[in-house]
Design a protein around this motif. Structure first.
Motif, PDB file in Angstrom:
ATOM      1  N   ALA A 151      75.814  33.544  -1.619  1.00  0.00           N
ATOM      2  CA  ALA A 151      75.271  32.327  -1.015  1.00  0.00           C
ATOM      3  C   ALA A 151      74.817  32.581   0.415  1.00  0.00           C
ATOM      4  CB  ALA A 151      76.330  31.214  -1.056  1.00  0.00           C
ATOM      5  N   LEU A 152      75.586  33.358   1.180  1.00  0.00           N
ATOM      6  CA  LEU A 152      75.206  33.647   2.567  1.00  0.00           C
ATOM      7  C   LEU A 152      73.991  34.555   2.634  1.00  0.00           C
ATOM      8  CD1 LEU A 152      76.567  32.691   5.272  1.00  0.00           C
ATOM      9  CD2 LEU A 152      77.853  32.229   3.219  1.00  0.00           C
ATOM     10  N   LEU A 153      73.899  35.533   1.720  1.00  0.00           N
ATOM     11  CA  LEU A 153      72.711  36.391   1.690  1.00  0.00           C
ATOM     12  C   LEU A 153      71.474  35.578   1.324  1.00  0.00           C
ATOM     13  CD1 LEU A 153      74.070  39.621  -0.055  1.00  0.00           C
ATOM     14  CD2 LEU A 153      73.686  39.222   2.377  1.00  0.00           C
ATOM     15  N   LEU A 154      71.613  34.690   0.348  1.00  0.00           N
ATOM     16  CA  LEU A 154      70.494  33.829  -0.028  1.00  0.00           C
ATOM     17  C   LEU A 154      70.115  32.909   1.122  1.00  0.00           C
ATOM     18  CD1 LEU A 154      68.514  32.798  -2.128  1.00  0.00           C
ATOM     19  CD2 LEU A 154      70.309  31.269  -2.977  1.00  0.00           C
ATOM     20  N   LEU A 211      67.224  41.856   1.267  1.00  0.00           N
ATOM     21  CA  LEU A 211      68.320  41.067   0.710  1.00  0.00           C
ATOM     22  C   LEU A 211      67.907  40.383  -0.590  1.00  0.00           C
ATOM     23  CD1 LEU A 211      69.826  39.453   3.952  1.00  0.00           C
ATOM     24  CD2 LEU A 211      70.503  41.555   2.768  1.00  0.00           C
ATOM     25  N   ALA A 212      66.670  39.870  -0.643  1.00  0.00           N
ATOM     26  CA  ALA A 212      66.192  39.248  -1.884  1.00  0.00           C
ATOM     27  C   ALA A 212      66.108  40.274  -3.003  1.00  0.00           C
ATOM     28  CB  ALA A 212      64.826  38.603  -1.654  1.00  0.00           C
ATOM     29  N   LEU A 213      65.717  41.497  -2.651  1.00  0.00           N
ATOM     30  CA  LEU A 213      65.637  42.551  -3.667  1.00  0.00           C
ATOM     31  C   LEU A 213      67.020  42.904  -4.202  1.00  0.00           C
ATOM     32  CD1 LEU A 213      63.877  44.560  -5.199  1.00  0.00           C
ATOM     33  CD2 LEU A 213      64.118  46.143  -3.278  1.00  0.00           C
ATOM     34  N   VAL A 217      68.392  42.560  -8.103  1.00  0.00           N
ATOM     35  CA  VAL A 217      69.037  43.628  -8.876  1.00  0.00           C
ATOM     36  C   VAL A 217      70.416  43.181  -9.358  1.00  0.00           C
ATOM     37  CG1 VAL A 217      69.943  45.985  -8.756  1.00  0.00           C
ATOM     38  CG2 VAL A 217      67.766  45.421  -7.660  1.00  0.00           C
ATOM     39  N   ASP A 218      71.152  42.516  -8.468  1.00  0.00           N
ATOM     40  CA  ASP A 218      72.496  42.047  -8.821  1.00  0.00           C
ATOM     41  C   ASP A 218      72.443  41.030  -9.958  1.00  0.00           C
ATOM     42  OD1 ASP A 218      75.405  41.602  -8.324  1.00  0.00           O
ATOM     43  OD2 ASP A 218      74.692  39.622  -7.706  1.00  0.00           O
ATOM     44  N   ALA A 219      71.507  40.079  -9.881  1.00  0.00           N
ATOM     45  CA  ALA A 219      71.392  39.071 -10.935  1.00  0.00           C
ATOM     46  C   ALA A 219      70.982  39.707 -12.264  1.00  0.00           C
ATOM     47  CB  ALA A 219      70.374  38.005 -10.516  1.00  0.00           C
ATOM     48  N   TRP A 220      70.088  40.694 -12.217  1.00  0.00           N
ATOM     49  CA  TRP A 220      69.633  41.340 -13.451  1.00  0.00           C
ATOM     50  C   TRP A 220      70.772  42.094 -14.133  1.00  0.00           C
ATOM     51  CZ3 TRP A 220      65.585  40.924 -16.522  1.00  0.00           C
ATOM     52  CH2 TRP A 220      65.359  41.925 -17.476  1.00  0.00           C
ATOM     53  N   ARG A 228      69.014  33.195 -20.550  1.00  0.00           N
ATOM     54  CA  ARG A 228      67.885  33.496 -19.670  1.00  0.00           C
ATOM     55  C   ARG A 228      68.150  33.130 -18.216  1.00  0.00           C
ATOM     56  NH1 ARG A 228      64.296  36.914 -22.071  1.00  0.00           N
ATOM     57  NH2 ARG A 228      63.947  36.314 -24.239  1.00  0.00           N
ATOM     58  N   ARG A 229      69.338  32.555 -17.950  1.00  0.00           N
ATOM     59  CA  ARG A 229      69.555  32.004 -16.613  1.00  0.00           C
ATOM     60  C   ARG A 229      69.502  33.088 -15.534  1.00  0.00           C
ATOM     61  NH1 ARG A 229      74.011  30.947 -13.377  1.00  0.00           N
ATOM     62  NH2 ARG A 229      75.425  31.771 -14.937  1.00  0.00           N
ATOM     63  N   ARG A 230      70.274  34.141 -15.704  1.00  0.00           N
ATOM     64  CA  ARG A 230      70.295  35.173 -14.672  1.00  0.00           C
ATOM     65  C   ARG A 230      69.027  36.022 -14.686  1.00  0.00           C
ATOM     66  NH1 ARG A 230      76.672  36.640 -14.971  1.00  0.00           N
ATOM     67  NH2 ARG A 230      77.368  34.988 -13.556  1.00  0.00           N
ATOM     68  N   GLU A 231      68.382  36.142 -15.846  1.00  0.00           N
ATOM     69  CA  GLU A 231      67.090  36.817 -15.882  1.00  0.00           C
ATOM     70  C   GLU A 231      66.069  36.044 -15.056  1.00  0.00           C
ATOM     71  OE1 GLU A 231      65.870  37.536 -19.836  1.00  0.00           O
ATOM     72  OE2 GLU A 231      67.605  38.808 -20.344  1.00  0.00           O
ATOM     73  N   LEU A 232      66.103  34.723 -15.174  1.00  0.00           N
ATOM     74  CA  LEU A 232      65.201  33.896 -14.378  1.00  0.00           C
ATOM     75  C   LEU A 232      65.542  33.999 -12.893  1.00  0.00           C
ATOM     76  CD1 LEU A 232      62.917  31.835 -14.289  1.00  0.00           C
ATOM     77  CD2 LEU A 232      64.616  30.025 -14.647  1.00  0.00           C
ATOM     78  N   GLN A 233      66.850  34.022 -12.601  1.00  0.00           N
ATOM     79  CA  GLN A 233      67.260  34.202 -11.206  1.00  0.00           C
ATOM     80  C   GLN A 233      66.710  35.505 -10.642  1.00  0.00           C
ATOM     81  OE1 GLN A 233      71.490  34.074 -10.826  1.00  0.00           O
ATOM     82  NE2 GLN A 233      71.575  31.866 -10.490  1.00  0.00           N
ATOM     83  N   ALA A 234      66.832  36.570 -11.401  1.00  0.00           N
ATOM     84  CA  ALA A 234      66.352  37.869 -10.935  1.00  0.00           C
ATOM     85  C   ALA A 234      64.855  37.831 -10.651  1.00  0.00           C
ATOM     86  CB  ALA A 234      66.670  38.946 -11.979  1.00  0.00           C
ATOM     87  N   LEU A 235      64.106  37.161 -11.526  1.00  0.00           N
ATOM     88  CA  LEU A 235      62.660  37.056 -11.313  1.00  0.00           C
ATOM     89  C   LEU A 235      62.344  36.234 -10.065  1.00  0.00           C
ATOM     90  CD1 LEU A 235      61.408  36.514 -14.978  1.00  0.00           C
ATOM     91  CD2 LEU A 235      61.185  38.571 -13.576  1.00  0.00           C
ATOM     92  N   VAL A 236      63.105  35.165  -9.845  1.00  0.00           N
ATOM     93  CA  VAL A 236      62.877  34.332  -8.659  1.00  0.00           C
ATOM     94  C   VAL A 236      63.171  35.122  -7.387  1.00  0.00           C
ATOM     95  CG1 VAL A 236      63.688  32.316  -7.381  1.00  0.00           C
ATOM     96  CG2 VAL A 236      63.265  32.153  -9.841  1.00  0.00           C
ATOM     97  N   TRP A 237      64.322  35.836  -7.371  1.00  0.00           N
ATOM     98  CA  TRP A 237      64.655  36.609  -6.162  1.00  0.00           C
ATOM     99  C   TRP A 237      63.632  37.721  -5.936  1.00  0.00           C
ATOM    100  CZ3 TRP A 237      66.888  32.619  -5.633  1.00  0.00           C
ATOM    101  CH2 TRP A 237      68.143  32.239  -6.075  1.00  0.00           C
TER     102      TRP A 237
END
Length: 457
Positions: A151-154, A211-213, A217-220, A228-237
């Motif tokens: 959350a802090l990195l985001l 940090l977004a990168l 990677v972490d979400a993927w 698909r939730r974390r896959e979508l997160q990875a694409l957004v980040w």
């Protein structure tokens, strides 16, 4: 302390750190030495500092690496604090400029029973207060519970993007508009948003990109099969990282553009996206990396082509280092850079503006801190190198290693930029990088604790 009390302390520490981070982005974009913004941030750092200490007292770092990083951060603060203490005359006169100053004062009839280490105690006291927000941010990052790290990195990424939007808004205003945060200087409009220095805006965007990168990677790698939730997160980040990447050239910062390709390459290695043993067995990947290196060199040419005599910042940095040699072993004292530098100003710098930074933060600490500060800086670089080596061994095999890799790369990029500028002279970046430093060693401490647990089991 009970479990519930420990949980409350962790929440308070995280909340204090988040508030300090937000306030530093809103108020800390200036680079001059004193304003009500700085005083407000220094006062706000106090409760965040107390909350972080309360957590660390109950749960101190367990690994030597994290304990060493904490000791180095406290040593940096202690060196500046010690500069307010008096020195015996024999030690005070150890350098030629100090001895000459003592003779001049004696001729003028000025005597003092106690001469302090610093030549400008008022400036050193102000510098000590300015160190409070970064110190609180480092301790807060080190004490931050695992569940708050992403959350802090985001939050840093979103703050950088919000500032990017503000930069667009400010650049579209008329030059005389009262809505402008900073006045137009020499007819040029800075694309900095809350940053008065567009080079520092570029550094902030590079940090946000890294940090977004790492979050992508972490979400993927944490994605759950069948969802698909974390896959979508990875694409957004990843999309946010790309946005920051393409926004850096808008700042017209040569250093920012030159840092992009090395920063990306370092992040790909540290997070494990590219693994060296596997990469060397793929010729196409080796060619791609070589092409990236060529692009990085081409982007760096405008910066490297500036001869040392043509760019004033090189003249300032070289003169600062020379002055530092004459003030050994004690230095001139934190906060004394401007008056000391002006005592021997090169002709190339006889300009209406005064020089308030060395444009090389290592040279500046060499001058104002002498050997004690230089030892602390060298120790900090050494422990950061050890942390980087450790992360290269892990290459993102664990979630904590991926987050730590993003923090490490962002810190390294800022330190590289510090060789030709003063990004850490801006409170916003000083607090952000200090928080990332604390979080880096907190992640490494967690990884070391897991290894000890596995070994004992």
């Amino acid at each position: 302390m009970s479990a519930s009390a420990a949980g409350i302390a962790a929440w308070l520490s995280a909340a204090g750190l988040a508030l300090l981070l937000l306030a530093s982005w809103l108020l800390g974009g200036l680079t001059h030495d004193s304003s009500w913004h700085d005083e407000g941030l220094q006062l706000l750092a106090l409760p965040a500092l107390v909350a972080a200490v309360a957590v660390l007292v109950r749960q101190p770092p367990q690994t030597r690496l994290a304990r060493g990083a904490l000791a180095i951060m406290l040593a940096a603060f202690a060196v500046v604090a010690l500069q307010l203490l008096p020195l015996p005359d024999g030690l005070w006169n150890a350098s030629t400029p100090r001895a000459e100053l003592a003779r001049d004062l004696a001729v003028a009839g000025v005597t003092s029973s106690a001469r302090r280490w610093s030549l400008t105690p008022y400036g050193t006291e102000a510098a000590l207060w300015r160190l409070l927000p970064p110190l609180a941010a480092f301790l807060g990052g080190l004490a931050l519970a695992r569940g708050f790290r992403r959350a802090l990195l985001l939050c840093i990424v979103l703050l950088a993007l919000a500032n990017l939007g503000l930069a667009f808004q400010q650049s579209g205003l008329p030059q005389s508009s009262p809505q402008r945060i900073y006045p137009v200087i020499d007819g040029s409009v800075m694309f900095g948003g809350l940053f008065i220095n567009q080079n520092h805006h570029a550094t902030a965007l590079v940090i946000a990109m890294l940090l977004a990168l790492c979050l992508a990677v972490d979400a993927w790698r944490r994605r759950i099969p069948g969802t698909r939730r974390r896959e979508l997160q990875a694409l957004v980040w990843a999309g946010l990282a790309t946005l920051c990447l393409f926004a850096v050239p808008l700042t017209h910062s040569r250093a920012g553009i030159a840092l992009l390709a090395p920063a990306l390459a370092g992040s790909l290695l540290m997070t494990g996206i590219i693994r060296l043993p596997h990469a060397l067995r793929r010729p196409w990947l080796v060619v791609a990396v070589a092409a990236l290196a060529v692009v990085a060199a081409a982007l760096s040419l405008p910066w490297l082509a500036a001869a040392p005599g043509a760019d004033p910042r090189f003249v300032i940095a070289a003169k600062t280092f020379q002055l530092g040699l004459s003030y050994l072993p004690w230095g001139s004292g934190a906060g004394s850079f401007t008056p000391v530098f002006e005592t021997d100003l090169p002709k190339a710098l006889w300009i209406p503006q005064y020089v308030n930074h060395a444009h090389n933060e290592f040279a500046q600490w060499w001058l104002v801190g002498g050997l004690p500060a230089s030892v602390v800086v060298a120790a900090g670089l050494a422990i950061l190198a050890v942390a980087g080596y450790r992360l290269l061994q892990l290459q993102g095999r664990r979630s904590a290693a991926v987050l730590a890799a993003g923090c490490w790369t962002a810190i390294a990029v800022t330190l590289v930029h510090s060789w030709v500028d003063f990004p850490l002279g801006t409170t916003t970046l000083a607090v952000t990088v200090a928080m990332l430093g604390g979080m880096l060693f907190a992640c490494l401490d967690e990884l070391g604790d897991r290894e000890r647990t596995r070994a004992s089991g």
